[in-house]
Scaffold this active site. Structure first.
Site, mmCIF file in Angstrom:
data_model
loop_
_atom_site.group_PDB
_atom_site.id
_atom_site.type_symbol
_atom_site.label_atom_id
_atom_site.label_comp_id
_atom_site.label_asym_id
_atom_site.label_seq_id
_atom_site.Cartn_x
_atom_site.Cartn_y
_atom_site.Cartn_z
ATOM 1 N N THR A 125 -4.811 -1.152 -1.445
ATOM 2 C CA THR A 125 -3.816 -0.704 -2.427
ATOM 3 C C THR A 125 -2.513 -1.490 -2.291
ATOM 4 O O THR A 125 -2.186 -1.971 -1.194
ATOM 5 C CB THR A 125 -3.544 0.802 -2.220
ATOM 6 N N ASP A 126 -1.761 -1.536 -3.393
ATOM 7 C CA ASP A 126 -0.444 -2.186 -3.322
ATOM 8 C C ASP A 126 0.529 -1.404 -2.433
ATOM 9 O O ASP A 126 1.579 -1.914 -2.051
ATOM 10 C CB ASP A 126 0.146 -2.387 -4.730
ATOM 11 N N GLU A 127 0.183 -0.138 -2.134
ATOM 12 C CA GLU A 127 1.105 0.675 -1.327
ATOM 13 C C GLU A 127 1.271 0.137 0.090
ATOM 14 O O GLU A 127 2.210 0.521 0.786
ATOM 15 C CB GLU A 127 0.642 2.140 -1.287
ATOM 16 N N TYR A 153 -0.603 8.042 4.072
ATOM 17 C CA TYR A 153 -1.688 7.430 3.295
ATOM 18 C C TYR A 153 -1.601 5.901 3.360
ATOM 19 O O TYR A 153 -2.571 5.225 3.723
ATOM 20 C CB TYR A 153 -1.635 7.896 1.829
ATOM 21 N N LYS A 157 -4.162 3.065 5.031
ATOM 22 C CA LYS A 157 -4.799 1.977 4.282
ATOM 23 C C LYS A 157 -4.424 0.619 4.881
ATOM 24 O O LYS A 157 -5.257 -0.287 4.968
ATOM 25 C CB LYS A 157 -4.382 2.031 2.803
HETATM 26 P P1 NAD Z 1 -10.662 9.477 -5.128
HETATM 27 O O1 NAD Z 1 -9.881 10.378 -4.237
HETATM 28 O O2 NAD Z 1 -10.768 9.803 -6.587
HETATM 29 O O3 NAD Z 1 -12.149 9.320 -4.575
HETATM 30 C C1 NAD Z 1 -12.440 9.158 -3.232
HETATM 31 C C2 NAD Z 1 -13.930 9.395 -3.023
HETATM 32 O O4 NAD Z 1 -14.232 9.164 -1.639
HETATM 33 C C3 NAD Z 1 -14.378 10.827 -3.331
HETATM 34 O O5 NAD Z 1 -15.569 10.822 -4.077
HETATM 35 C C4 NAD Z 1 -14.601 11.439 -1.960
HETATM 36 O O6 NAD Z 1 -15.598 12.460 -1.949
HETATM 37 C C5 NAD Z 1 -15.035 10.221 -1.161
HETATM 38 N N1 NAD Z 1 -14.785 10.376 0.279
HETATM 39 C C6 NAD Z 1 -13.637 10.795 0.885
HETATM 40 N N2 NAD Z 1 -13.805 10.825 2.227
HETATM 41 C C7 NAD Z 1 -15.073 10.388 2.465
HETATM 42 C C8 NAD Z 1 -15.822 10.182 3.663
HETATM 43 N N3 NAD Z 1 -15.299 10.433 4.866
HETATM 44 N N4 NAD Z 1 -17.081 9.726 3.536
HETATM 45 C C9 NAD Z 1 -17.632 9.470 2.323
HETATM 46 N N5 NAD Z 1 -16.967 9.661 1.175
HETATM 47 C C10 NAD Z 1 -15.694 10.117 1.244
HETATM 48 O O7 NAD Z 1 -10.019 8.028 -4.928
HETATM 49 P P2 NAD Z 1 -9.826 6.837 -5.961
HETATM 50 O O8 NAD Z 1 -8.548 7.026 -6.679
HETATM 51 O O9 NAD Z 1 -11.071 6.621 -6.723
HETATM 52 O O10 NAD Z 1 -9.600 5.627 -4.947
HETATM 53 C C11 NAD Z 1 -10.706 4.866 -4.488
HETATM 54 C C12 NAD Z 1 -10.193 3.779 -3.553
HETATM 55 O O11 NAD Z 1 -9.293 2.931 -4.235
HETATM 56 C C13 NAD Z 1 -9.425 4.311 -2.344
HETATM 57 O O12 NAD Z 1 -9.775 3.535 -1.227
HETATM 58 C C14 NAD Z 1 -7.971 4.110 -2.706
HETATM 59 O O13 NAD Z 1 -7.184 3.922 -1.545
HETATM 60 C C15 NAD Z 1 -8.047 2.861 -3.543
HETATM 61 N N6 NAD Z 1 -7.018 2.684 -4.569
HETATM 62 C C16 NAD Z 1 -6.774 3.663 -5.488
HETATM 63 C C17 NAD Z 1 -5.838 3.447 -6.497
HETATM 64 C C18 NAD Z 1 -5.553 4.499 -7.561
HETATM 65 O O14 NAD Z 1 -4.656 4.318 -8.384
HETATM 66 N N7 NAD Z 1 -6.306 5.593 -7.610
HETATM 67 C C19 NAD Z 1 -5.141 2.244 -6.559
HETATM 68 C C20 NAD Z 1 -5.406 1.269 -5.592
HETATM 69 C C21 NAD Z 1 -6.347 1.498 -4.617
HETATM 70 O O1 TDX Z 2 3.159 15.903 -10.035
HETATM 71 C C1 TDX Z 2 3.545 14.730 -9.862
HETATM 72 N N1 TDX Z 2 4.796 14.371 -10.283
HETATM 73 C C2 TDX Z 2 5.302 13.114 -10.110
HETATM 74 O O2 TDX Z 2 6.451 12.852 -10.500
HETATM 75 C C3 TDX Z 2 2.726 13.719 -9.243
HETATM 76 C C4 TDX Z 2 1.335 14.053 -8.771
HETATM 77 C C5 TDX Z 2 3.253 12.463 -9.088
HETATM 78 N N2 TDX Z 2 4.512 12.167 -9.481
HETATM 79 C C6 TDX Z 2 5.029 10.794 -9.279
HETATM 80 C C7 TDX Z 2 4.911 10.248 -7.885
HETATM 81 C C8 TDX Z 2 4.718 8.761 -8.111
HETATM 82 O O3 TDX Z 2 5.981 8.132 -8.232
HETATM 83 O O4 TDX Z 2 4.236 9.927 -10.095
HETATM 84 C C9 TDX Z 2 4.000 8.682 -9.452
HETATM 85 C C10 TDX Z 2 2.502 8.472 -9.316
HETATM 86 O O5 TDX Z 2 2.029 9.425 -8.389
HETATM 87 P P1 TDX Z 2 0.483 9.513 -7.969
HETATM 88 O O6 TDX Z 2 -0.336 9.668 -9.200
HETATM 89 O O7 TDX Z 2 0.379 10.535 -6.890
HETATM 90 O O8 TDX Z 2 0.211 8.035 -7.444
HETATM 91 P P2 TDX Z 2 0.883 7.152 -6.278
HETATM 92 O O9 TDX Z 2 1.577 7.978 -5.291
HETATM 93 O O10 TDX Z 2 1.660 6.066 -6.967
HETATM 94 O O11 TDX Z 2 -0.440 6.542 -5.597
HETATM 95 C C11 TDX Z 2 -1.544 6.070 -6.425
HETATM 96 O O12 TDX Z 2 -1.516 4.674 -6.548
HETATM 97 C C12 TDX Z 2 -1.850 3.895 -5.424
HETATM 98 C C13 TDX Z 2 -2.885 6.518 -5.851
HETATM 99 O O13 TDX Z 2 -2.899 7.922 -5.709
HETATM 100 C C14 TDX Z 2 -3.191 5.833 -4.555
HETATM 101 O O14 TDX Z 2 -4.485 6.206 -4.098
HETATM 102 C C15 TDX Z 2 -3.163 4.338 -4.791
HETATM 103 O O15 TDX Z 2 -3.346 3.649 -3.597
#
Ligand code: NAD
Ligand code: TDX
Length: 339
Positions: A125-127, A153, A157
């Site tokens: 992730t970019d985080e 988190y 990562k």
């Molecule tokens: P999500 O939370 O929607 O899904 C995570 C999945 O992993 C779920 O199905 C969960 O059951 C499974 N899981 C959790 N712990 C596990 C374990 N111990 N063993 C097997 N399965 C397990 O997450 P997402 O948003 O789809 O993110 C997927 C990946 O992409 C993550 O690695 C996250 O860090 C990365 N990522 C997410 C975003 C975003 O915006 N959502 C952006 C950049 C990177």
């Molecule tokens: O209720 C809310 N109100 C609010 O203002 C929530 C849930 C979030 N926020 C804000 C926090 C952040 O500035 O919105 C922005 C986005 O929040 P999230 O959806 O929780 O995402 P973020 O924290 O940016 O992280 C996401 O992007 C990077 C994903 O959850 C991560 O898994 C990924 O790595």
């Protein structure tokens, strides 16, 4: 080719599986997912019986179970999406983030070492780069930006990324890493900003914006992320990190107002609540490397992607209503009850 996809019952992993089955129907996909609160088997229901798809409920920290699958399936590629992914939950309880995100990554890579693999891909992730100031719009994260994390988190990562690089250097494991910005689209769990605001607005509930709402995220339609990972595992260079993002920076408050507009709901639903601890100000990816080396460019414009996403949530009410009717209620009360 046989590909193990971990975390495939979650948001991005499931979109990736659908993308793979559509674009590369000759490949076999094995999904490993422990089905935490964030995993939904209903998402994968339509493909459960496909002959080139197999689902196994397995925790990636379970070494024995992971080894057994490697023995049975002899995968060439592993794409690791499995993670605890919500920043707010990591602030409440970091431990499971370390277990899954760090230890789980090590267990998967140990299996890759033992059984041999063409590619291990880590979805990062970019985080991991921390955040950028709002008053320096000229600054972007490149692959050379130092790791500088803010939340448990992002620290977990980043730890996983360092381990992946260590396994490459020490054991010559053929790895790649992608670091993507915020995704949005179908099957996004309604604890995250965009789906939470859509679900709340549809129920005429308050829309809880943290702090001033000025924090900026760089949004990418999930399918564009899937395409980037697909290119990296097939054409990317071993040992390399690729940033993925679409130059689509938006302040949270503007996203929430846009969702109100799309749904015809009043902005009076917006409620400013106590800020997230350690809240990152701005994320912004420089995707030049993946563009120059692999020809990747995002295909979905935000105006279109957000419309498609809102429409998807309108058409799939059962999917998200089932989620928010269960344990989610306790989560919501705990996180937002007295905020
Ligand atoms: P999500 O939370 O929607 O899904 C995570 C999945 O992993 C779920 O199905 C969960 O059951 C499974 N899981 C959790 N712990 C596990 C374990 N111990 N063993 C097997 N399965 C397990 O997450 P997402 O948003 O789809 O993110 C997927 C990946 O992409 C993550 O690695 C996250 O860090 C990365 N990522 C997410 C975003 C975003 O915006 N959502 C952006 C950049 C990177
Ligand atoms: O209720 C809310 N109100 C609010 O203002 C929530 C849930 C979030 N926020 C804000 C926090 C952040 O500035 O919105 C922005 C986005 O929040 P999230 O959806 O929780 O995402 P973020 O924290 O940016 O992280 C996401 O992007 C990077 C994903 O959850 C991560 O898994 C990924 O790595």
């Amino acid at each position: 080719m046989t590909i193990i996809v971990t975390g495939g019952a979650g948001f991005i992993g499931s979109n990736f599986i659908y993308y793979q089955l559509r674009e590369h129907p000759q490949d076999r996909i094995i999904c490993l997912d422990s089905l935490t609160y964030a995993g939904n088997l209903s998402t994968l229901e339509p493909i459960m019986k496909e002959r080139n798809f197999r689902f196994e409920k397995i925790d990636i920290t379970d070494r024995k179970a992971v080894h057994q699958i490697f023995e049975e399936e002899e995968p060439q590629v592993v794409v690791n999406f499995a993670a605890e992914s919500h920043v707010d939950r990591s602030i409440e309880d970091p431990e499971v983030f370390l277990r899954t995100n760090v230890l789980g990554t090590a267990v998967l890579m140990d299996a890759c070492r033992k059984f041999g693999i063409k590619r291990y891909h880590q979805v990062s992730t970019d985080e991991v780069y921390g955040d950028l100031p709002l008053d320096r719009p000229d600054l972007f994260f490149t692959e050379e930006t130092p790791i500088h994390t803010s939340s448990p988190y992002s620290a977990s990562k980043a730890s996983a990324d360092l381990l992946v690089q260590a396994y490459h250097r020490t054991y010559d494991l053929p790895v790649t890493i992608s670091r993507c910005s915020n995704n949005y689209g179908p099957y996004h769990f309604p604890e995250k900003l965009i789906p939470l605001m859509i679900a709340n607005a549809l129920q005429d509930k308050p829309l809880p914006v943290y702090g001033t709402g000025e924090n900026v995220r760089d949004w990418l339609y999930v399918e564009d992320h899937c395409k980037a990972i697909d290119l990296i595992i097939r054409e990317g260079t071993v040992g390399e990190i690729y940033n993925v993002g679409g130059h689509n920076e938006m302040a949270n408050i503007d996203i929430v107002k846009l969702i109100c507009k799309e749904l015809g709901k009043p902005e009076s639903l917006i409620t400013y609540v106590t800020d997230r601890k350690g809240h990152d100000m701005r994320y912004a990816i420089d995707p030049t490397k993946i563009h120059n080396e692999l020809g990747w460019l995002p295909q979905t414009k935000f105006e279109d992607g957000i419309k498609k996403t809102v429409q998807w949530y309108l058409e799939h009410r059962t999917w998200w209503e089932t989620i928010i009717s269960g344990e989610y209620q306790n989560y919501y009360e705990k996180m937002y009850g007295n905020r």
